[in-house]
Design a protein around this motif. Structure first.
Motif, PDB file in Angstrom:
ATOM      1  N   HIS A 225       0.853  -1.202   0.000  1.00 20.62           N
ATOM      2  CA  HIS A 225       0.000   0.000   0.000  1.00 20.62           C
ATOM      3  C   HIS A 225       0.883   1.245   0.000  1.00 20.62           C
ATOM      4  O   HIS A 225       1.325   1.693   1.051  1.00 20.62           O
ATOM      5  CB  HIS A 225      -0.909  -0.039   1.241  1.00 20.62           C
ATOM      6  N   HIS A 227       1.484   5.175  -2.230  1.00 22.73           N
ATOM      7  CA  HIS A 227       0.894   6.132  -3.178  1.00 22.73           C
ATOM      8  C   HIS A 227       1.970   6.748  -4.058  1.00 22.73           C
ATOM      9  O   HIS A 227       3.140   6.811  -3.677  1.00 22.73           O
ATOM     10  CB  HIS A 227       0.144   7.224  -2.412  1.00 22.73           C
ATOM     11  N   HIS A 257      -5.394   6.540  -4.876  1.00 23.33           N
ATOM     12  CA  HIS A 257      -6.800   6.727  -4.533  1.00 23.33           C
ATOM     13  C   HIS A 257      -7.697   6.626  -5.756  1.00 23.33           C
ATOM     14  O   HIS A 257      -7.260   6.844  -6.886  1.00 23.33           O
ATOM     15  CB  HIS A 257      -7.003   8.093  -3.867  1.00 23.33           C
ATOM     16  N   GLU A 296      -6.379   1.837  -4.092  1.00 25.62           N
ATOM     17  CA  GLU A 296      -7.071   2.015  -2.809  1.00 25.62           C
ATOM     18  C   GLU A 296      -8.425   2.603  -3.156  1.00 25.62           C
ATOM     19  O   GLU A 296      -8.566   3.808  -3.370  1.00 25.62           O
ATOM     20  CB  GLU A 296      -6.292   2.952  -1.872  1.00 25.62           C
ATOM     21  N   ASP A 412       1.467   2.668   3.670  1.00 21.80           N
ATOM     22  CA  ASP A 412       0.629   3.737   3.119  1.00 21.80           C
ATOM     23  C   ASP A 412       1.516   4.949   2.804  1.00 21.80           C
ATOM     24  O   ASP A 412       1.097   6.095   2.975  1.00 21.80           O
ATOM     25  CB  ASP A 412      -0.464   4.102   4.135  1.00 21.80           C
ATOM     26  N   HIS A 414       3.315   7.972   1.271  1.00 26.22           N
ATOM     27  CA  HIS A 414       3.068   8.972   0.228  1.00 26.22           C
ATOM     28  C   HIS A 414       4.396   9.583  -0.236  1.00 26.22           C
ATOM     29  O   HIS A 414       4.436  10.353  -1.172  1.00 26.22           O
ATOM     30  CB  HIS A 414       2.130  10.058   0.737  1.00 26.22           C
TER      31      HIS A 414
HETATM   32 ZN   LIG Z   1      -3.543   5.056   1.321  1.00 27.66          ZN
END
Ligand SMILES: [Zn+2]
Ligand SMILES: [Zn+2]
Length: 456
Positions: A225, A227, A257, A296, A412, A414
């Motif tokens: 996961h 981005h 996303h 996601e 997650d 970024h």
């Molecule tokens: Zn996320």
């Protein structure tokens, strides 16, 4: 005041990530912070403690320094940062601490300990010990009160403890014990990792030789996961792949996303397909690392997903998450998540309770029912390793494991530095007694793929 200002700053950050928030929510957030006192999240406390550790480590009088207490147990919220130092001149070592930039005031000090208030709120306590007593001081300062009491009772029962629980070695312990490892061994226990020294059932389990082999950072083979610039991340796909390769990973999934999350530049079906082509091209030139095409996808208010099943079916990894509509009641929220769990294309539920550590409580979701649904359908639940989230927490992750649900630890990320947060999620996994078998990202991509395929 300061707290309120800090809270406002954080709220602004939240605003950017999550869209409009009501004033009522901000006030509630401040109240929650006040009730929690001066606790800080593990991800905030650890770097501060590591920094202090580094200051002490270089002193010539210091032999060893280790984190103790809540930090060594990796509790998710920390109100006291404890360190234990082994050294020859405790007074001189402790005298260094009040001068550190993080320190606000001295609360107490004695021959062999000092307690200070840190500017960020929590208390710092440093215990100094002679090298031969170091392991004992560290051991006593690590476990919860219950754990320490249980083990000391066992030691007394075995005649290992002569001077009572408050006495110090070497006078009180039988000669020859020089480490925590040996101490547990002499008591007929297997070594109990610090993260589970909570005084629950670990002492019994260690006595019966049924402590699990807890998962280690070295077991982690990838991150499912992350981005990219395609939504609200800052890395290009190639930068993400290279950064994951540099960590020694075998695979990394880009899960940007979906379209309804417009504040995060969520992907439409067309942009998703274009991203998929770029991923395929990249995989042809990338070496050992495999870049997986994930998504996601938002779980909408009625539990439907933000993209059609046919599009989800094209992705290697589908994470379904809630990013809006947090204030539905428990029945609505629980049914909404269960509906996503039941979608055959959903592999993982992202940050399942939506909590933000110290700032936002979990939304009203009945995790017992979600776990039951995940077990029934073979859906994986996430431990989101973001320092703000650590969601699932240790209790829910343990319950999921007991129900036969597989877990994944995802950062997650970024940005590139956030890939390093894996260790925070690992702390949660270890506190939840998870093993390699319980964690899908400790498996090869081939094994994960087969597991996901059993569902769809
Ligand atoms: Zn996320
Ligand atoms: Zn998310």
């Amino acid at each position: 005041d300061d707290l309120e200002a800090a809270c406002r700053k954080r709220q602004i950050r939240t605003l950017r990530g999550l869209g409009a928030r009501t004033e009522w929510n901000i006030i509630r957030g401040i109240q929650a912070l006040r009730e929690r006192g001066d606790q800080v999240p593990l991800g905030v406390a650890l770097p501060v403690a590591r920094d202090i550790q580094a200051h002490l480590e270089v002193l010539p009088q210091v032999k060893e320094v280790e984190l103790a207490g809540q930090l060594r147990r990796r509790e998710e919220m920390v109100d006291k940062l404890e360190l234990v130092v082994a050294g020859t001149e405790p007074k001189e070592v402790l005298a260094v601490l009040p001068g550190l930039a993080e320190v606000e005031e001295i609360l107490a000090r004695s021959e062999d300990s000092i307690r200070l208030r840190l500017k960020s709120g929590p208390v710092l306590e440093v215990l100094a010990a002679e090298p031969k007593c170091y392991w004992w001081t560290l051991w006593k300062a690590t476990g919860s009160a219950e754990h320490v009491a249980q083990v000391l009772a066992l030691a007394a029962e075995r005649g290992l403890l002569i001077g009572g629980p408050d006495a110090v070695p070497p006078d009180v312990l039988l000669a020859g014990v020089a480490s925590e490892d040996e101490f547990y061994q002499r008591l007929g226990l297997s070594f109990i990792p610090p993260e589970i020294r909570e005084g629950k059932e670990e002492v019994d389990a260690a006595r019966q030789g049924r402590l699990p082999q807890l998962v280690d950072l070295a077991d982690i083979r990838g991150d499912l996961h992350c981005h990219s610039r395609w939504s609200d991340g800052v890395m290009s796909l190639e930068e993400l792949a290279q950064a994951a390769a540099a960590k020694g990973y075998e695979f990394v999934a880009v899960c940007d996303h979906s379209q309804s999350l417009t504040v995060a530049n969520g992907l439409s079906v067309e942009r998703l397909r274009a991203q998929h082509r770029e991923i395929q091209e990249l995989n042809e030139k990338l070496g050992s690392i495999q870049l997986l095409s994930g998504i996601e996808v938002d779980i909408l208010a009625d539990g439907s997903l933000d993209l059609p099943d046919s599009v989800l079916a094209e992705r290697d990894v589908v994470i379904a998450s809630i990013h809006s509509g947090f204030r539905q009641d428990m029945e609505q929220l629980t049914m909404r998540i269960i509906k996503a769990v039941e979608n055959p294309h959903v592999d993982i539920i992202g940050h399942p309770t939506g909590r933000l550590l110290g700032r936002r409580d979990p939304y009203a979701v009945d995790m017992e029912r979600v776990i039951e649904a995940a077990a029934r359908t073979g859906t994986v639940l996430e431990i989101n390793a973001s320092p703000d989230r650590l969601d699932l927490n240790d209790v829910n992750a343990r319950a999921a494991k007991e129900a036969g649900v597989k877990i994944v630890i995802n950062t997650d990320a970024h940005s590139q530095p956030e890939l390093d947060n894996m260790h925070l999620g690992l702390s949660v996994a270890r506190r939840a007694w998870l093993t390699k078998d319980d964690l899908v990202n400790a498996w090869s991509w081939q094994e994960i793929k087969e597991y996901f395929a059993r569902k769809s």
